[in-house]
Scaffold this active site. Structure first.
Site, PDB file in Angstrom:
ATOM      1  N   ASP A  35      34.629  22.186  50.755  1.00  0.00           N
ATOM      2  CA  ASP A  35      33.597  21.332  51.366  1.00  0.00           C
ATOM      3  C   ASP A  35      32.320  21.289  50.540  1.00  0.00           C
ATOM      4  OD1 ASP A  35      33.437  24.064  52.131  1.00  0.00           O
ATOM      5  OD2 ASP A  35      32.156  23.594  53.834  1.00  0.00           O
ATOM      6  N   HIS A  88      28.839  35.624  50.374  1.00  0.00           N
ATOM      7  CA  HIS A  88      29.814  34.775  51.051  1.00  0.00           C
ATOM      8  C   HIS A  88      31.201  35.334  50.754  1.00  0.00           C
ATOM      9  CE1 HIS A  88      30.910  31.334  53.307  1.00  0.00           C
ATOM     10  NE2 HIS A  88      31.359  30.591  52.327  1.00  0.00           N
TER      11      HIS A  88
END
Lengths: 303, 303
Positions: free
Chosen positions: A65, A141
């Protein structure tokens, strides 16, 4: 003008009216693209952003994304006859992905694409160009991920009109004073620049935090920023899910902005599960009043 | 129902209202996706096509406007919790591209993706499933490219009511007659199935010609098809450009359909340079009257 325009404000799965992450930074006549989710080239067209003016592209990490729209954009740039070079800053594996895709299509780009690998052990300044300095820093992340800091320096010294007049300096000479020049009076006496000017006003800074778990290690990068973009994938009720997936909630984004004494906060990367965005504001404003939603097609001035 | 729904009808560069190539074939309760340009997953949502029902995906060739949306779609399917297997038929290089992209994102798909390489020396049937047979054939393009033929067989024999009544066969037994069963009368006499039925009606066939220069070698694949999709990237004024780029014009698509005695022709893959599509019809209808424009969101019955 120094501003950021949101092209996509959604996380992983696109919704009918929200697209995956992409932002355009405009500074004077230059455009820079930050992340490039699927459909970004269509969003550029929709919001009348001129692809040809983009000279730098930054990809924070290799979750789809944030970059599945990149190869399509690059391909279209070439088909449209671009010849100006393009710089791409991204995790190193992206180079091979692009190379393979171009090779399979027997495509030779008509412009020079220079690839700059973002490496965890080599953070810092990516480039300086005129008054713009872009640097990067790691975020936490699930895979290597980077934030970017866009710093627009002010180069011109500020003339103090009363002082300049006191030394009989004509107004026509002020632009030279702004550039740091001294002034020689008719009598031959030299007026030192710093007698009649102040240092340049502080620069303006936009910090894009990409995807990240709540992480106070980011604070030094955000401190005093004029505008911070921080993801807010979930509302507070799903704080544990945010933690598990290395994402953040609106309250966590606001908490970081508050601790960093940032001036304004922009939140985005909303999970597809939410159809309404107002609750994100409702949760973050009590913690950091100067919060705004990243809305597609909206331009936020960095001032 | 046997039908094709157009999700994208444009060539290389998307325009504000036209997307790169993608089509959904529906046959009874099954969906198959043919090509998957950037933004296909958004188009599926827009036109309310259920991603979860897609079980086969066919990629004609590795020009980006035919597959850049694939990785995003696959990724979303996995995020949405798909567990049903998915079959992908595509040029072999695509497997490594997908593998790399999944690896960089540390993504393990939640469903089984089986990859079937399309190879120039191995044309023919890709699979048969119930009444549906899908085969492929090469087209002439700048890189290896394949068309697909979707053939829905009719299995049920057609009962001749007058004959069945003459043998005193009750209507409740007709469905068994359709399946080929003989009938035993109360007297013990056997009524052979073919005394009271006709063979199944002919099947219906949709042929997707992908990208191709005008090429009469395609004729055997198109002959008598109920619906043919053929690209028409350019109008006749640009026939030389079509030739140079291994694309076709509307007139060329219509000529092939006419020579193949196809029943209907669908044209698409329009160049972004054209804002109006009516001229494509105006040029092709004089050659092949039964031509229609492939319009996004429109479903064409194959009958």
């Amino acid at each position: 003008m120094f501003a950021v325009t949101i092209l996509g404000n959604n996380s992983a799965i696109p919704t009918p009216d929200r697209h995956p992450t992409a932002q355009v930074i405009s500074y004077n006549d230059q455009l820079m693209l930050v992340d490039c989710g699927e459909g970004t080239q269509m969003q550029l067209t929709k919001y009348k952003v001129r692809r040809s003016k983009i000279r730098h592209i930054f990809i924070s990490h290799l979750h789809g994304d944030h970059y599945f729209g990149l190869i399509g954009l690059i391909n279209s740039m070439s088909l449209l006859g671009r010849t100006e070079p393009l710089s791409l800053y991204a995790p190193p594996e992206l180079e091979e992905i692009l190379r393979l895709q171009l090779q399979c299509a027997a495509t030779t780009l008509k412009f020079n694409l220079s690839f700059h690998a973002l490496l965890p052990d080599k953070t810092g300044v990516l480039f300086r160009e005129k008054d713009m300095e872009v640097s990067y820093f790691p975020t936490k992340h699930r895979i290597p991920c980077y934030g970017f800091s866009f710093s627009a320096q002010r180069r011109k010294r500020r003339v103090i009109p009363e002082q300049a007049r006191a030394y009989d300096i004509p107004a026509a000479y002020y632009s030279q004073l702004q550039n740091g020049a001294d002034y020689e009076q008719k009598s031959g006496q030299l007026v030192k620049n710093d007698w009649v000017t102040l240092p340049p006003a502080p620069g303006k800074r936009y910090v894009y935090c990409a995807d990240s778990i709540y992480d106070e290690d980011l604070l030094p990068h955000l401190e005093g920023a004029d505008l911070v973009y921080h993801e807010a994938t979930y509302l507070h009720a799903l704080v544990q899910r945010a933690q598990d997936r290395f994402h953040s909630t609106a309250v966590q984004a606001a908490t970081l902005a508050q601790k960093a004494a940032a001036k304004r906060l922009l939140i985005g990367h909303f999970s597809s599960k939410y159809t309404e965005l107002q609750p994100f504001l409702d949760e973050s404003i009590p913690v950091f009043p100067n919060t705004e939603l990243a809305l597609e097609g909206t331009t936020y001035l960095i001032q």
